[in-house]
Scaffold this motif. Structure first.
Motif, PDB file in Angstrom:
ATOM      1  N   ASN A   9       0.869  -1.180   0.000  1.00 46.43           N
ATOM      2  CA  ASN A   9       0.000   0.000   0.000  1.00 46.43           C
ATOM      3  C   ASN A   9       0.904   1.227   0.000  1.00 46.43           C
ATOM      4  O   ASN A   9       1.536   1.529   1.001  1.00 46.43           O
ATOM      5  CB  ASN A   9      -0.880  -0.045   1.264  1.00 46.43           C
ATOM      6  CG  ASN A   9      -1.679   1.220   1.453  1.00 46.43           C
ATOM      7  OD1 ASN A   9      -1.759   2.064   0.563  1.00 46.43           O
ATOM      8  ND2 ASN A   9      -2.288   1.350   2.628  1.00 46.43           N
ATOM      9  N   LYS A  11       0.056   4.278  -0.196  1.00 41.58           N
ATOM     10  CA  LYS A  11      -0.577   5.454   0.433  1.00 41.58           C
ATOM     11  C   LYS A  11      -0.389   6.692  -0.454  1.00 41.58           C
ATOM     12  O   LYS A  11      -0.335   6.560  -1.664  1.00 41.58           O
ATOM     13  CB  LYS A  11      -0.014   5.644   1.839  1.00 41.58           C
ATOM     14  CG  LYS A  11      -0.155   4.357   2.658  1.00 41.58           C
ATOM     15  CD  LYS A  11       0.088   4.532   4.121  1.00 41.58           C
ATOM     16  CE  LYS A  11      -0.115   3.180   4.806  1.00 41.58           C
ATOM     17  NZ  LYS A  11      -0.025   3.259   6.256  1.00 41.58           N
ATOM     18  N   HIS A  96      -9.468   1.003   4.674  1.00 45.43           N
ATOM     19  CA  HIS A  96      -8.207   1.131   5.412  1.00 45.43           C
ATOM     20  C   HIS A  96      -8.437   1.993   6.651  1.00 45.43           C
ATOM     21  O   HIS A  96      -9.228   2.932   6.628  1.00 45.43           O
ATOM     22  CB  HIS A  96      -7.143   1.761   4.505  1.00 45.43           C
ATOM     23  CG  HIS A  96      -5.786   1.738   5.116  1.00 45.43           C
ATOM     24  ND1 HIS A  96      -5.375   2.677   6.023  1.00 45.43           N
ATOM     25  CD2 HIS A  96      -4.762   0.864   4.976  1.00 45.43           C
ATOM     26  CE1 HIS A  96      -4.143   2.388   6.403  1.00 45.43           C
ATOM     27  NE2 HIS A  96      -3.743   1.293   5.792  1.00 45.43           N
ATOM     28  N   GLU A 168      -5.472  -5.257  10.253  1.00 41.03           N
ATOM     29  CA  GLU A 168      -4.429  -4.273  10.535  1.00 41.03           C
ATOM     30  C   GLU A 168      -4.736  -3.568  11.843  1.00 41.03           C
ATOM     31  O   GLU A 168      -5.514  -2.613  11.869  1.00 41.03           O
ATOM     32  CB  GLU A 168      -4.368  -3.238   9.410  1.00 41.03           C
ATOM     33  CG  GLU A 168      -4.064  -3.832   8.055  1.00 41.03           C
ATOM     34  CD  GLU A 168      -3.492  -2.782   7.116  1.00 41.03           C
ATOM     35  OE1 GLU A 168      -2.356  -2.967   6.681  1.00 41.03           O
ATOM     36  OE2 GLU A 168      -4.154  -1.781   6.846  1.00 41.03           O
ATOM     37  N   ALA A 172      -0.481  -0.708  15.208  1.00 37.06           N
ATOM     38  CA  ALA A 172       0.721  -1.286  14.596  1.00 37.06           C
ATOM     39  C   ALA A 172       1.049  -0.631  13.250  1.00 37.06           C
ATOM     40  O   ALA A 172       2.087  -0.917  12.664  1.00 37.06           O
ATOM     41  CB  ALA A 172       0.548  -2.788  14.406  1.00 37.06           C
ATOM     42  N   ILE A 173       0.149   0.239  12.782  1.00 33.35           N
ATOM     43  CA  ILE A 173       0.353   0.813  11.448  1.00 33.35           C
ATOM     44  C   ILE A 173       1.298   2.007  11.514  1.00 33.35           C
ATOM     45  O   ILE A 173       1.020   2.987  12.202  1.00 33.35           O
ATOM     46  CB  ILE A 173      -0.994   1.224  10.817  1.00 33.35           C
ATOM     47  CG1 ILE A 173      -1.843  -0.018  10.551  1.00 33.35           C
ATOM     48  CG2 ILE A 173      -0.760   2.007   9.533  1.00 33.35           C
ATOM     49  CD1 ILE A 173      -3.206   0.278   9.986  1.00 33.35           C
ATOM     50  N   GLY A 174       2.411   1.891  10.826  1.00 31.71           N
ATOM     51  CA  GLY A 174       3.359   2.995  10.730  1.00 31.71           C
ATOM     52  C   GLY A 174       4.048   3.325  12.047  1.00 31.71           C
ATOM     53  O   GLY A 174       4.688   4.370  12.171  1.00 31.71           O
ATOM     54  N   GLY A 213       0.601  -3.987   9.363  1.00 30.91           N
ATOM     55  CA  GLY A 213       1.027  -3.180  10.513  1.00 30.91           C
ATOM     56  C   GLY A 213       2.498  -3.423  10.754  1.00 30.91           C
ATOM     57  O   GLY A 213       2.862  -4.404  11.401  1.00 30.91           O
ATOM     58  N   SER A 214       3.350  -2.536  10.189  1.00 31.58           N
ATOM     59  CA  SER A 214       4.799  -2.612  10.371  1.00 31.58           C
ATOM     60  C   SER A 214       5.397  -3.961   9.954  1.00 31.58           C
ATOM     61  O   SER A 214       6.303  -4.474  10.611  1.00 31.58           O
ATOM     62  CB  SER A 214       5.177  -2.270  11.817  1.00 31.58           C
ATOM     63  OG  SER A 214       4.744  -0.960  12.129  1.00 31.58           O
ATOM     64  N   LEU A 233      -0.299  -7.028   4.165  1.00 33.28           N
ATOM     65  CA  LEU A 233      -0.529  -5.724   3.549  1.00 33.28           C
ATOM     66  C   LEU A 233       0.539  -4.802   4.133  1.00 33.28           C
ATOM     67  O   LEU A 233       0.571  -4.578   5.340  1.00 33.28           O
ATOM     68  CB  LEU A 233      -1.949  -5.214   3.845  1.00 33.28           C
ATOM     69  CG  LEU A 233      -2.332  -3.864   3.232  1.00 33.28           C
ATOM     70  CD1 LEU A 233      -2.135  -3.841   1.718  1.00 33.28           C
ATOM     71  CD2 LEU A 233      -3.808  -3.534   3.543  1.00 33.28           C
ATOM     72  N   GLY A 235       2.827  -1.299   4.251  1.00 30.28           N
ATOM     73  CA  GLY A 235       2.862   0.131   3.945  1.00 30.28           C
ATOM     74  C   GLY A 235       4.291   0.577   3.702  1.00 30.28           C
ATOM     75  O   GLY A 235       4.846   0.381   2.618  1.00 30.28           O
ATOM     76  N   GLY A 236       4.901   1.149   4.732  1.00 33.63           N
ATOM     77  CA  GLY A 236       6.235   1.749   4.616  1.00 33.63           C
ATOM     78  C   GLY A 236       7.262   0.889   3.886  1.00 33.63           C
ATOM     79  O   GLY A 236       7.974   1.388   3.001  1.00 33.63           O
TER      80      GLY A 236
HETATM   81  P1  PGA Z   1       2.827   0.008   7.647  1.00 32.76           P
HETATM   82  O1  PGA Z   1       1.368   0.265   7.006  1.00 32.76           O
HETATM   83  O2  PGA Z   1       3.350  -1.251   7.028  1.00 32.76           O
HETATM   84  O3  PGA Z   1       3.629   1.228   7.249  1.00 32.76           O
HETATM   85  O4  PGA Z   1       2.645  -0.112   9.111  1.00 32.76           O
HETATM   86  C1  PGA Z   1       0.492  -0.784   6.783  1.00 32.76           C
HETATM   87  C2  PGA Z   1      -0.787  -0.270   6.171  1.00 32.76           C
HETATM   88  O5  PGA Z   1      -1.220   0.829   6.538  1.00 32.76           O
HETATM   89  O6  PGA Z   1      -1.397  -0.933   5.324  1.00 32.76           O
END
Ligand code: PGA
Length: 251
Positions: A9, A11, A96, A168, A172-174, A213-214, A233, A235-236
């Motif tokens: 993702n 973003k 999301h 997610e 844990a996200i970002g 989530g990370s 899934l 993100g970063g």
């Molecule tokens: P993250 O984001 O891997 O940067 O924590 C995950 C997401 O938001 O899908």
């Protein structure tokens, strides 16, 4: 056997040329990843260019949202699911947590968008997850169960073939804080059980449940070793081809 899915993702990152460059850098380094489906989700404006450049490869393209309305009409700023398909996408992320928290996404809109996505022939990656407050209050399971029940309400068995669920946890996200593999497994088990109760055992056994989530190259193996974790899934760590490829090629 459920085929794993590793989805990135992106973003609201990357201008057009950056998105295309990352996609082109990714293509060869994941070309042998037959063990999983590989998906990337650039911003809307890059979808067509990225999907055109990935044609014939094993990397699929997702949008990060779609309109609830399937019918074209006076909905300024919205993008219909069939327009996303038209731009070369096969998948769309729906619900999301950033959209739930900051853009008024509700279980009802998630449900409507999921149905629109399926109707357009897309695969919907439906996101669920609890906040830190909810987890600390002991209500994480109930929150996620309710998001699943309402988000997938009214889907037929055939519809469920076109969904992927992403768990997610918002905390844990970002944040660099990953759920432990045990925490992920526990909630994935709850989700599969909830799907079984609402849509039957066969659907529950088939549906792929991703953790988000990370997720990073150094924790993907442990997460994927859990019975009910069917992918990630990301993100970063999906923004650079090299780190995303390490996650895709976790085995
Ligand atoms: P993250 O984001 O891997 O940067 O924590 C995950 C997401 O938001 O899908």
């Amino acid at each position: 056997m459920r085929k794993p899915v590793i989805a990135g993702n992106w973003k609201m990152y990357k201008l057009l040329n950056e998105a295309v460059d990352t996609a082109l850098a990714l293509k060869p380094v994941v070309a042998n990843a037959n063990h999983c489906d590989v998906v990337i989700a650039p911003v809307f404006t890059a979808l067509k260019n990225v999907s055109s450049r990935l044609e014939g490869s094993n990397v699929k393209v997702a949008a990060q949202d779609c309109a609830a309305e399937a019918k074209h009409g006076a909905h300024t700023g919205e993008i219909a699911a069939d327009m996303i398909k038209d731009a070369g996408c096969s998948h769309v992320i729906i619900g999301h947590s950033e959209r739930r928290q900051h853009y008024g996404e509700t279980d009802a809109s998630v449900n409507a968008k999921t149905k629109s996505a399926i109707q357009a022939g897309l695969i919907a990656i439906v996101c669920v997850g609890e906040t830190l407050d909810q987890r600390e209050a002991g209500s994480a399971d109930d929150v996620v169960k309710s998001q699943i029940i309402k988000g997938l309400d009214g889907l037929t068995v055939a519809d469920t073939e076109r969904i992927i669920i992403a768990y997610e946890p918002v905390w844990a996200i970002g944040t660099g804080k990953t759920a432990t593999p045990e925490q992920a497994q526990e909630m994935h088990g709850v989700i599969r059980q909830t799907v079984a109760e609402a849509h039957g055992n066969e659907v529950a056994e088939r549906v792929r449940i991703l953790y988000g989530g990370s997720v990073k190259p150094d924790n993907i193996v442990e997460l994927m070793s859990q019975e009910d974790v069917d992918g990630a899934l990301v993100g970063g760590a999906s923004l650079e081809a090299e780190s995303f490829a390490k996650i895709v090629n976790y085995r």
